[in-house]
Every structure is written in structure tokens, then in C-alpha cells.
Design a protein around this motif. Structure first.
Motif, PDB file in Angstrom:
ATOM      1  N   ASP A   1       1.329   5.728   3.964  1.00 37.93           N
ATOM      2  CA  ASP A   1       0.443   6.186   5.039  1.00 37.93           C
ATOM      3  C   ASP A   1      -0.759   5.268   5.248  1.00 37.93           C
ATOM      4  O   ASP A   1      -1.510   5.450   6.200  1.00 37.93           O
ATOM      5  N   ARG A   2      -0.943   4.282   4.360  1.00 41.53           N
ATOM      6  CA  ARG A   2      -2.076   3.365   4.548  1.00 41.53           C
ATOM      7  C   ARG A   2      -1.614   1.933   4.796  1.00 41.53           C
ATOM      8  O   ARG A   2      -2.437   1.045   4.991  1.00 41.53           O
TER       9      ARG A   2
ATOM     10  N   ASP B   1      -3.821   3.866   8.519  1.00 36.12           N
ATOM     11  CA  ASP B   1      -4.729   5.022   8.619  1.00 36.12           C
ATOM     12  C   ASP B   1      -5.946   4.726   9.483  1.00 36.12           C
ATOM     13  O   ASP B   1      -6.590   5.632   9.991  1.00 36.12           O
ATOM     14  N   HIS B   2      -6.271   3.409   9.622  1.00 36.14           N
ATOM     15  CA  HIS B   2      -7.432   3.066  10.472  1.00 36.14           C
ATOM     16  C   HIS B   2      -6.990   2.632  11.852  1.00 36.14           C
ATOM     17  O   HIS B   2      -7.811   2.211  12.658  1.00 36.14           O
TER      18      HIS B   2
ATOM     19  N   ASP C   1       0.843  -1.203   0.000  1.00 39.21           N
ATOM     20  CA  ASP C   1       0.000   0.000   0.000  1.00 39.21           C
ATOM     21  C   ASP C   1       0.874   1.249   0.000  1.00 39.21           C
ATOM     22  O   ASP C   1       2.101   1.144   0.002  1.00 39.21           O
TER      23      ASP C   1
END
Lengths: 288, 272
Positions: free
Chosen positions: A216-217, A222-223, A213
Motif C-alpha cells: 500500500d506504500r 499512499d501519497h 515497500d
């Protein structure tokens, strides 16, 4: 012309019965900067060296710039730049001699003097490779790697042993190459390097890609739950939560205003990476 | 900037690069380039005045007797020793791997090595002959037939030494051990091949062992060039044996080529 610069399906490679790569899939688009992360022995270098044409695969489909790297020809090699993990050799020759000589290998070589300047070795052109510092030697490697004006550049742990300033300068050089449209595949142990340079990151562990990915993901970063730390009753308290604001408000109410030692953070790329490759991230005392 | 890439031009460029590298490396200059000249000087000074000759006919000075051995030895040092050590190092330090990752034609790499050996080898022989003639008064042959013999011995010896050196470069397990693994056996070979001693003085079993290897034949061929024909009777077979010399040097060349083609690696054994 394929749509991907690199396309890998079901790649397998074993050494004397020990599996190094087991069913790896990968796509890298033209113009992309892609970072491959993974612990030593995860199959990173094996994968990259199969893509570079150095090693034969046991099974799977591999296409690099539209050709099978197991049957490399000079035309294909001229479109690829390789910066190997180890630099060495040609010790008695100067920067100037080496860069000008290697330029003769490529039909569409860049101007050797421009390349020397671009990697910041202008002052060292009359110095023999033997007398360059580690960082300068690495920049010479990069100069030789980009001389042929490659469409695709492989960088295998390019900044190992750099001081922070040299690393920043190196990043600027790579960014300028990427801005010029060069597709770049980078392996590195430095998470900040991947975060700085790469558009996408693949994490390789146990011979396959376990996460893929944008930095940042990656790994659902990110979650991720936020981590809230504070001091209470003389103890360090830590809690993971999806609603850090609510927790902080609740703490403020309970502790009467200012929360002692309050830190709210999210997982760093390094935390995510360590979790992905199965290493415990920094020990947390998880409450609740 | 777009120019056509020709293997010949790259080979020339590599030969020039290799030659510069060779002469900048102090070890190689002393131990392969100057070594035969130094040995000739030492032997000529130590044994100067002693004569070597047949029972009938005028003997020659030891310096003259010693010269062909040093020429032969120099050919093996420059071709075999230089290539065996430098390729072992280049394989270990990643030079070969790096080159393999470029569009450089492999043939240009090998031609570059050949070019370097020719430049280094011929200048070494020129220096040896000059020192022998000027410092020790050795008379050099003038007959064209002698120089023709020199030419084919030089070409077969150098070509054979080069391919065997490339083949042998896979033997050392690391660059660190390369010098010892290469220099040691070659030194033994020099002692038993009639380079440092009169070959006839060796025990016959040692002569038989030496006769398997190319250096004995190369030294014998060079004796036929640089010694007067009356010394032919000093040979074990009382003949210069040009036929067997050409045959055995050619067999080694072919064997070396076959081994090279089958075993040459651009990477270390533990790498890919």
C-alpha cells in the motif's frame, strides 16, 4: 544465525556480456512474505535462481539462511523449498508415489498424507502426474516444495494458468504456511497476488531493485494524487489532485449539484508498478 | 517425523520408482524392452531352417546364431538408448532441475538408474533366452565358464552403455528430437556390428569401422557364450578375442565416465 533469511549486496550477473542483474541489494527477514515483481527479462528469475543455488553469480555477497548458495550442501537444501516456474517430469508416477518418495529426501519431512491433503489433492492421490490438470500439477509442485518443512520457500510464478477459484485456494494455502512461520519469496506477474500475500514488495527493473515497500506504500502510492474524473460539456475530464474533496465541492458548485460521471480513485498497485518499470499507465488526459 | 536419510535407501527408492516409470511408458517397453525379443521372433520365423556354420563341422540354426546378437543389442538398448533418451527428456522437462533443488544425493540418482537398468536388462535377457529356448529350441550353454564370460560381458557392456548413454543425453537439442538422435545412430551401429547379419559377411572396411564401437565387441563376446566353440572359426580373426573385447569395452566405459563427469548438467544448456 543472521538476522535476515536472505541478505544480498551488490549482486551482479551477466550472460555472454549482457547484464541481467547489476548491483542488486535485498534483505528478507525471517518469517516475511516477500514478493518480487518485474517484467520478463528484468533479472527476476536470475536473482531467484542465484538465491536457490541454481546459478553462479559474477559478483556480490549473497547469504541465504546463513550460507552461500553458490556452495549448496544437502543440509542447506533440506531447509529450503523450491517451486520452480515450470512443472514437469515424473509423468508416469502417481501423486501418492511422488509425495511419499520425495519425503524420503528430507530428514524432517512432514507427513506425506497431510501434505497431499493440505494442497487439496486427496481425491487425486492415485492419479498419475501426466493426467493432472495444470492447477493440480502446480499444487503437486507446491506439495513437493513444502514436504521438507522448509524454513524458506521460493515460489516462482506459482499461480500462472490458475482459474480465479484455484488462485484463491492457493492463496489460502500460502497464507497458512506464512502463519506457520515459513519465510516465503514469491515472484509473480499478478499484482493482486502480491497485494494479497506479500508483506513487502520489491520491483526489479533493469537488473536492480527500483522500489521496495509494503504494497500500500509502494512507489509513494499512499501519497499519490487522487484522480478525479467527470463529464462536462460532453467531454470526459480528468484531473489529478492532492485535495479531491475540495475539487469535488468546487465542481458541485460550478455544475449545480450532482457532478455527471463522477469517479474519484487512487492509483492501483498496477498503475504504480507500470510507472516504476517505465511503462505508461493507462492514458490519462491530464487537465491543469 | 524425523528419520535419518541414507543415500543407499534413497537409491533403492529411486530404483523402484524408475523401474515402475519405465514399465508404465508404453514406448520404452516396446522399443527397448520387447524389441530384441520381437526381432528374434521375426528373424527366427523368416530365416528359420537356414543354417549358419563353418566349412567343417555341424552348422547351427539361424535362430541360435541370431540370439547372441539380440542379447548384445538388448543390453545397448536398455542401457544406452534408455538412459540417453530419458535423461534428455528429464533435463528438458525440469525433472533434473527439480531433483537438484532437493537434498537428494546425486549418487542416489545415478544408482537408481543403474538399479532400473539391472532389473530391466536382466529380465529382458531372461525373456529372450526363454523365448529362444522354448519357442525356437535353442540350446543354452551349461558350462560355468560360458556363464562367467556372459557375466563380465554383461557387466562391462551395461556399465559402458549406461555411462555413454548419460554422456550422449546432452547431444539431442531437445526432448522432441531425442528419440531420433539416439535411435538412428544406434540402429546403424546394430547393422554394422554383426547383430542382424553374420559379421564376417560385411565388407572389411565396415568391419573396421564397427570395431571402433563397443557393440561389435559385445556381440562377439555374447557369440562366444551362446554359440558352440566350433563356430569360433567363423569370426574374422578366427578367435573369440576375449582379451581385446574386455579391453575395448573397458576403454569405452572409462571414456564414458570421464565425459559424464566433465559434461553432466542438471539443467538445459540455455538455463543457467
Amino acid at each position: 544465525m543472521t538476522t535476515s533469511a536472505i541478505r544480498v549486496r551488490g549482486l551482479r550477473k551477466a550472460y555472454a556480456g549482457v547484464t541481467a542483474v547489476s548491483g542488486l541489494d535485498l534483505d528478507v527477514a525471517h518469517g516475511e512474505v516477500f514478493a518480487l515483481l518485474g517484467p520478463n527479462g528484468a533479472g527476476k528469475t536470475t536473482t531467484v535462481e542465484i538465491l536457490e543455488g541454481y546459478r553462479r553469480r559474477d559478483a556480490g555477497e549473497v547469504s541465504v539462511l546463513g550460507a552461500d548458495p553458490a556452495r549448496p550442501d544437502a543440509g542447506w537444501r533440506a531447509r529450503i523449498g523450491i517451486v520452480l516456474q515450470s512443472s514437469g517430469g515424473h509423468d508416469e508416477l502417481t501423486v501418492q508415489e511422488l509425495v511419499h518418495h520425495f519425503a524420503g529426501y528430507y530428514p524432517g519431512a512432514r507427513d506425506p498424507d497431510d501434505v497431499i491433503a493440505a494442497v487439496g489433492l486427496d481425491e487425486k492421490r492415485a492419479t498419475r502426474a501426466r493426467h493432472l490438470s495444470g492447477g493440480q500439477r502446480r499444487r503437486l509442485d507446491v506439495a513437493l516444495g513444502i514436504l521438507g518443512n522448509p524454513e524458506l520457500l521460493f515460489l516462482d510464478e506459482p499461480t500462472t494458468g490458475f482459474d480465479p477459484e484455484a488462485r484463491r485456494e492457493f492463496w489460502a494455502l500460502i497464507t497458512s504456511l506464512a502463519d506457520g512461520g515459513t519465510t516465503i519469496v514469491l515472484t509473480t506477474h499478478y499484482l493482486d497476488e502480491a497485494e494479497q500475500l506479500a508483506g513487502r514488495v520489491g520491483v526489479i527493473a533493469g537488473g536492480r531493485i527500483v522500489a521496495l515497500d509494503t504494497p500500500d506504500r509502494l512507489g509513494g502510492r499512499d501519497h499519490d494524487l487522487a484522480v478525479v474524473r467527470w463529464s462536462e460539456d460532453g467531454r470526459q475530464r480528468t484531473e489529478r489532485t492532492a485535495e479531491p474533496t475540495a475539487l469535488v465541492a468546487q465542481l458541485a458548485g460550478r455544475l449545480g449539484g450532482e457532478v455527471p460521471g463522477l469517479i474519484v480513485s487512487r492509483a492501483t498497485l498496477e498503475d504504480v508498478y507500470l510507472r516504476l518499470i517505465g511503462q505508461p499507465e493507462q492514458t490519462l488526459e491530464v487537465v491543469s | 517425523m524425523s528419520t535419518a536419510v541414507s543415500p543407499a535407501r534413497i537409491a533403492m527408492s529411486r530404483a523402484s520408482l524408475e523401474t515402475r516409470s519405465y514399465f508404465r511408458e508404453r514406448d520404452s517397453v516396446i522399443f527397448s524392452f520387447l524389441f530384441p525379443v520381437i526381432m528374434l521372433g521375426i528373424f527366427a520365423v523368416v530365416f528359420g531352417g537356414e543354417d549358419v556354420g563353418p566349412s567343417s563341422g555341424a552348422p547351427v540354426d539361424f535362430a541360435q546364431y541370431f540370439l547372441p546378437g539380440m542379447v548384445a543389442s538388448g543390453i545397448m538398448l536398455v542401457s544406452f538408448q534408455t538412459l540417453a533418451i530419458s535423461l534428455a527428456i528429464e533435463r528438458e522437462d525440469g525433472t533434473l532441475k527439480r531433483l537438484r533443488g532437493t537434498p537428494m544425493p546425486p549418487v542416489s540418482y545415478f544408482l537408481g538408474k543403474v538399479g532400473m537398468i539391472l532389473v530391466v536388462g536382466l529380465s529382458q535377457i531372461a525373456l529372450l533366452l526363454a523365448v529362444a529356448a522354448v519357442a525356437f529350441g535353442v540350446e543354452l550353454p551349461t558350462e560355468p565358464s560360458k556363464w562367467l564370460t556372459f557375466a563380465w560381458c554383461y557387466v562391462l557392456g551395461t556399465a559402458g552403455g549406461a555411462v555413454l548413454g548419460i554422456a550422449y543425453s546432452s547431444v539431442p537439442r531437445s526432448a522432441k528430437s531425442a528419440s531420433a538422435v539416439v535411435v538412428g545412430p544406434l540402429l546403424v551401429l546394430q547393422f554394422i556390428s554383426g547383430v542382424f547379419f553374420v559379421f564376417n559377411d560385411l565388407p572389411s572396411w565396415l568391419q573396421n569401422v564397427a570395431s571402433v564401437f563397443p557393440l561389435k565387441w559385445l556381440a562377439q563376446g555374447m557369440r562366444s557364450v551362446f554359440l558352440p566353440d566350433r563356430l569360433e572359426t567363423l569370426e574374422v580373426s578366427a578367435s573369440w578375442q576375449h582379451g581385446p573385447t574386455a579391453l575395448i569395452l573397458s576403454l569405452w566405459l572409462i571414456a564414458g565416465l570421464v565425459i559424464c563427469v566433465r559434461t553432466f548438467r542438471w539443467q538445459r544448456r540455455d538455463d543457467g
